[in-house]
Motif scaffolding. Sequence first.
Motif, PDB file in Angstrom:
ATOM      1  N   UNK A  48       0.922  -1.090   0.086  1.00 33.73           N
ATOM      2  CA  UNK A  48       0.040  -0.023  -0.081  1.00 33.73           C
ATOM      3  C   UNK A  48       0.719   1.368  -0.076  1.00 33.73           C
ATOM      4  N   UNK A  49       0.136   2.442  -0.117  1.00 33.95           N
ATOM      5  CA  UNK A  49       0.872   3.725  -0.220  1.00 33.95           C
ATOM      6  C   UNK A  49       1.571   3.875   0.989  1.00 33.95           C
ATOM      7  N   UNK A  50       2.737   4.460   1.012  1.00 35.62           N
ATOM      8  CA  UNK A  50       3.310   5.063   2.461  1.00 35.62           C
ATOM      9  C   UNK A  50       3.962   5.962   1.904  1.00 35.62           C
TER      10      UNK A  50
ATOM     11  N   UNK B 242       5.023   7.021  -1.888  1.00 33.47           N
ATOM     12  CA  UNK B 242       4.114   7.961  -1.758  1.00 33.47           C
ATOM     13  C   UNK B 242       3.144   8.267  -2.775  1.00 33.47           C
ATOM     14  N   UNK B 243       3.231   7.721  -4.004  1.00 33.00           N
ATOM     15  CA  UNK B 243       2.454   8.085  -5.142  1.00 33.00           C
ATOM     16  C   UNK B 243       1.235   7.061  -5.126  1.00 33.00           C
ATOM     17  N   UNK B 244       1.357   5.970  -4.245  1.00 38.86           N
ATOM     18  CA  UNK B 244       0.131   5.011  -4.368  1.00 38.86           C
ATOM     19  C   UNK B 244       0.813   3.394  -4.214  1.00 38.86           C
ATOM     20  N   UNK B 245      -0.164   2.652  -4.340  1.00 37.04           N
ATOM     21  CA  UNK B 245       0.210   1.103  -4.115  1.00 37.04           C
ATOM     22  C   UNK B 245       1.433   0.888  -5.190  1.00 37.04           C
TER      23      UNK B 245
ATOM     24  N   UNK C 236       4.568   1.427  -9.726  1.00 41.22           N
ATOM     25  CA  UNK C 236       3.653   2.159  -9.070  1.00 41.22           C
ATOM     26  C   UNK C 236       2.373   1.887  -9.776  1.00 41.22           C
ATOM     27  N   UNK C 237       1.276   1.397  -8.993  1.00 42.91           N
ATOM     28  CA  UNK C 237       0.291   1.002  -9.585  1.00 42.91           C
ATOM     29  C   UNK C 237      -0.474   2.055 -10.402  1.00 42.91           C
ATOM     30  N   UNK C 238      -0.625   3.524  -9.945  1.00 40.39           N
ATOM     31  CA  UNK C 238      -1.302   4.417 -10.822  1.00 40.39           C
ATOM     32  C   UNK C 238      -0.284   4.713 -12.048  1.00 40.39           C
ATOM     33  N   UNK C 239       0.995   4.455 -11.932  1.00 43.86           N
ATOM     34  CA  UNK C 239       1.741   4.625 -13.293  1.00 43.86           C
ATOM     35  C   UNK C 239       1.419   3.392 -14.362  1.00 43.86           C
TER      36      UNK C 239
ATOM     37  N   UNK D 166       9.566   8.341  -2.321  1.00 44.98           N
ATOM     38  CA  UNK D 166       9.603   7.670  -3.626  1.00 44.98           C
ATOM     39  C   UNK D 166       8.378   7.194  -4.221  1.00 44.98           C
ATOM     40  N   UNK D 167       8.251   6.217  -5.011  1.00 43.28           N
ATOM     41  CA  UNK D 167       7.187   5.737  -5.541  1.00 43.28           C
ATOM     42  C   UNK D 167       6.129   5.301  -4.372  1.00 43.28           C
TER      43      UNK D 167
END
Length: 145
Positions: A106-108, A116-119, A138-141, A113-114
């Motif tokens: 999960x996002x942390x 912070x941007x999501x899972x 990163x899942x969002x990428x 780094x990545x």
Amino acid sequence: MSDPRAAFLAGERLDDVALFLADSYVSDERLEQFGDRVDDGTLIVVDGERGRNAFQAATGTGAMEFAKSAMSNEGAIAEDLTGGQCPDAGDGEPHTTQFVFAFAEGQNEEVGGIYADGAVVHAYAQCTCGTAFSDRWNVSEAATQ
């Protein structure tokens, strides 16, 4: 999401793991009852403990031990988890992914780094040449590509 693989890849199944087993590595039609038939193999998304046990049963190696061994060797693993590009490819020998083990974190924002941007999906693969390698994204990428 009702599709386990789509939910996993979207970072919505953080307690689960994904396993891809190539037909050339494990030929057992019973696998399809546990996962999705994909080109050249079967992809299974299952809760973490069962998934780690299934991974060990299929490969003879502990999942986390395998991940640790692959972690230091970066390669490219397909974002659908059904294959990858071995970092040792190009030597004139055949390179085919035998299996992939993956989990999502999960996002942390504290880590940065990545994270912070999501899972983040962490994926580890084994090539027919014997090379174990890893990738993460990163899942969002991945969703925007």
